[in-house]
Design an enzyme around this catalytic site. Structure first.
Site, PDB file in Angstrom:
ATOM      1  N   SER A   1       0.617  -1.316   0.059  1.00  0.00           N
ATOM      2  CA  SER A   1      -0.078  -0.164  -0.161  1.00  0.00           C
ATOM      3  C   SER A   1       0.901   1.362   0.078  1.00  0.00           C
ATOM      4  O   SER A   1       1.695   1.585   0.857  1.00  0.00           O
ATOM      5  CB  SER A   1      -1.038   0.170   1.029  1.00  0.00           C
ATOM      6  OG  SER A   1      -1.624   1.262   1.328  1.00  0.00           O
TER       7      SER A   1
ATOM      8  N   HIS B   1      -1.320  -1.135  -4.307  1.00  0.00           N
ATOM      9  CA  HIS B   1      -2.617  -0.628  -3.664  1.00  0.00           C
ATOM     10  C   HIS B   1      -2.578   0.571  -3.162  1.00  0.00           C
ATOM     11  O   HIS B   1      -1.759   1.087  -2.712  1.00  0.00           O
ATOM     12  CB  HIS B   1      -2.581  -1.518  -2.265  1.00  0.00           C
ATOM     13  CG  HIS B   1      -3.823  -1.622  -1.555  1.00  0.00           C
ATOM     14  ND1 HIS B   1      -5.098  -2.217  -1.838  1.00  0.00           N
ATOM     15  CD2 HIS B   1      -4.502  -0.546  -0.405  1.00  0.00           C
ATOM     16  CE1 HIS B   1      -6.155  -1.933  -1.129  1.00  0.00           C
ATOM     17  NE2 HIS B   1      -5.666  -1.005  -0.257  1.00  0.00           N
TER      18      HIS B   1
ATOM     19  N   ASP C   1      -4.757   3.719  -1.524  1.00  0.00           N
ATOM     20  CA  ASP C   1      -5.864   4.045  -0.552  1.00  0.00           C
ATOM     21  C   ASP C   1      -6.458   5.360  -0.486  1.00  0.00           C
ATOM     22  O   ASP C   1      -5.776   6.385  -0.438  1.00  0.00           O
ATOM     23  CB  ASP C   1      -5.457   3.722   0.770  1.00  0.00           C
ATOM     24  CG  ASP C   1      -5.337   2.309   1.085  1.00  0.00           C
ATOM     25  OD1 ASP C   1      -6.195   1.419   1.137  1.00  0.00           O
ATOM     26  OD2 ASP C   1      -4.177   2.037   1.957  1.00  0.00           O
TER      27      ASP C   1
ATOM     28  N   MET D   1      -9.175   8.384   0.555  1.00  0.00           N
ATOM     29  CA  MET D   1      -9.846   8.769   1.788  1.00  0.00           C
ATOM     30  C   MET D   1     -10.330   9.974   1.390  1.00  0.00           C
ATOM     31  O   MET D   1      -9.681  11.135   0.896  1.00  0.00           O
ATOM     32  CB  MET D   1      -9.281   8.608   2.826  1.00  0.00           C
ATOM     33  CG  MET D   1      -8.550   7.242   3.035  1.00  0.00           C
ATOM     34  SD  MET D   1      -7.268   7.292   4.694  1.00  0.00           S
ATOM     35  CE  MET D   1      -6.310   5.442   4.463  1.00  0.00           C
TER      36      MET D   1
ATOM     37  N   HIS E   1      -8.782   1.323  -3.426  1.00  0.00           N
ATOM     38  CA  HIS E   1      -9.661   1.060  -2.511  1.00  0.00           C
ATOM     39  C   HIS E   1     -10.337   2.426  -1.890  1.00  0.00           C
ATOM     40  O   HIS E   1      -9.715   3.259  -1.520  1.00  0.00           O
ATOM     41  CB  HIS E   1      -9.146   0.510  -1.213  1.00  0.00           C
ATOM     42  CG  HIS E   1      -9.931   0.234  -0.127  1.00  0.00           C
ATOM     43  ND1 HIS E   1      -9.142  -0.020   1.358  1.00  0.00           N
ATOM     44  CD2 HIS E   1     -11.251   0.164   0.215  1.00  0.00           C
ATOM     45  CE1 HIS E   1     -10.154   0.140   2.181  1.00  0.00           C
ATOM     46  NE2 HIS E   1     -11.204   0.318   1.550  1.00  0.00           N
TER      47      HIS E   1
ATOM     48  N   MET F   1     -12.357   4.418  -0.078  1.00  0.00           N
ATOM     49  CA  MET F   1     -12.785   4.859   1.501  1.00  0.00           C
ATOM     50  C   MET F   1     -13.519   6.222   1.368  1.00  0.00           C
ATOM     51  O   MET F   1     -13.027   7.181   2.089  1.00  0.00           O
ATOM     52  CB  MET F   1     -11.900   4.639   2.393  1.00  0.00           C
ATOM     53  CG  MET F   1     -11.375   3.344   2.598  1.00  0.00           C
ATOM     54  SD  MET F   1      -9.893   3.111   3.714  1.00  0.00           S
ATOM     55  CE  MET F   1      -8.652   3.360   2.444  1.00  0.00           C
TER      56      MET F   1
ATOM     57  N   MET G   1     -11.304  -5.411   5.955  1.00  0.00           N
ATOM     58  CA  MET G   1     -10.358  -4.392   6.710  1.00  0.00           C
ATOM     59  C   MET G   1     -10.167  -5.020   7.950  1.00  0.00           C
ATOM     60  O   MET G   1     -11.213  -5.459   8.678  1.00  0.00           O
ATOM     61  CB  MET G   1     -11.361  -3.002   7.067  1.00  0.00           C
ATOM     62  CG  MET G   1     -11.252  -2.225   5.583  1.00  0.00           C
ATOM     63  SD  MET G   1      -9.681  -1.925   5.035  1.00  0.00           S
ATOM     64  CE  MET G   1      -8.695  -0.931   6.185  1.00  0.00           C
TER      65      MET G   1
ATOM     66  N   ASP H   1      -6.526  -6.044   4.372  1.00  0.00           N
ATOM     67  CA  ASP H   1      -5.922  -4.799   4.301  1.00  0.00           C
ATOM     68  C   ASP H   1      -5.754  -4.315   6.096  1.00  0.00           C
ATOM     69  O   ASP H   1      -6.751  -4.076   6.541  1.00  0.00           O
ATOM     70  CB  ASP H   1      -6.394  -3.826   3.727  1.00  0.00           C
ATOM     71  CG  ASP H   1      -5.847  -2.519   3.647  1.00  0.00           C
ATOM     72  OD1 ASP H   1      -4.730  -2.418   4.318  1.00  0.00           O
ATOM     73  OD2 ASP H   1      -6.444  -1.577   2.684  1.00  0.00           O
TER      74      ASP H   1
END
Length: 221
Positions: free
Chosen positions: A9, A34, A36, A38, A67, A69, A139, A177
C-alpha cells in the site's frame, strides 16, 4: 499451496520518492500496487485522487488496486478507472446502492469489482451481492490511517468468508488490509486470504524490496 499475492500500500510510501518506492516494491516481488483513497468524511483522513493513480500507472505495469474509502463512490469511480485502476473496491457501509456500484465498475470491461467491509460489519451483509463480486476486501483495522495493529478476531471472519466462498463454488478472492506484517502474515494467509495488503511493513523499513521478500519467505516457509 494456494497462490497468494502481495499488494504493498503506497499510503505508507515516501511520496517525495514514490516512483522509486514502487520500483523497489516491484524488485522485491510485489504482485499488485494498492492505493488507499480517503475523503475526510467516510474516514477521518484525506489522501489522494485520480491524478496520483495516473502517476502510479506511468511507473508500473503491475495491476493497480484502488480502495475507495469515500462517500458517494459512484460519483468518482469512473475517474479512477480511467486513471488506471485495474481493481476497484467500494465499502458496503458507504455505497447506498451496491448492485448499481458494482455494475458501474463492470461497465468498463477490464476492472475487477470488489466490496470492502469494516471490522465490525458482518459478512452476512454480502449475502445478496456476493455472486457479483471478483473480490472481497476485509478491513482488519478501522480504516483511516496506516500503521495500526491487526484486530485478532478478524482471523475467524476471514476463515468464515473463505468457507462460505468455497462452499458456493464461486471464484472470489479474499483481500485483507490492515496490520499485516511478518509476525501474522502466515496466519492470515492460512485462514484463507488470497491478497495481502501491507503498508508500513513494506515501506517503513527503508528497503521495500527486502521487506516484500521477507514477507513472502514467511509464507513460503
Amino acid at each position: 499451496m494456494r497462490r497468494y499475492l502481495i499488494a504493498p500500500s503506497i499510503l505508507s510510501a515516501d511520496f517525495s520518492n514514490l516512483g522509486r518506492e514502487i520500483e523497489l516494491a516491484e524488485e522485491g516481488g510485489a504482485d499488485i500496487i494498492h492505493v488507499d483513497v480517503m475523503d475526510g468524511h467516510f474516514v477521518p483522513n484525506i489522501t489522494i485522487g485520480p491524478i496520483v493513480v495516473e502517476a502510479v500507472r506511468r511507473v508500473t505495469s503491475l495491476p493497480i488496486d484502488v480502495h475507495l474509502m469515500i462517500e458517494n463512490p459512484d460519483l468518482f469511480m469512473d475517474e479512477f478507472i480511467k486513471a488506471g485502476a485495474d481493481m476497484l473496491s467500494v465499502h458496503v457501509e458507504g455505497a447506498i446502492h451496491l448492485h448499481r456500484s458494482i455494475q458501474k465498475i463492470k461497465t468498463f470491461g477490464h476492472a475487477k469489482a470488489g466490496i470492502a467491509i469494516n471490522p465490525a460489519t458482518p459478512i452476512a451483509s454480502l449475502e445478496n451481492i456476493l455472486t457479483e463480486l471478483d473480490f472481497v476486501l476485509i478491513m482488519t483495522v478501522n480504516p483511516g490511517f496506516g500503521g495500526q495493529d491487526f484486530i485478532p478476531t478478524m482471523l475467524s471472519k476471514i476463515e468464515l468468508l473463505r468457507r462460505w466462498i468455497d462452499e458456493t463454488g464461486l471464484d472470489i478472492k479474499i483481500e485483507v488490509d490492515g496490520g499485516v506484517k511478518k509476525s501474522n502474515i502466515a496466519d492470515i494467509y492460512g485462514v484463507g486470504c488470497d491478497i495481502l495488503v501491507a503498508g508500513s511493513a513494506v515501506f517503513s523499513g527503508g528497503d521495500p524490496a527486502r521487506s516484500i521478500r521477507e514477507l513472502k519467505a514467511v509464507i513460503d516457509n
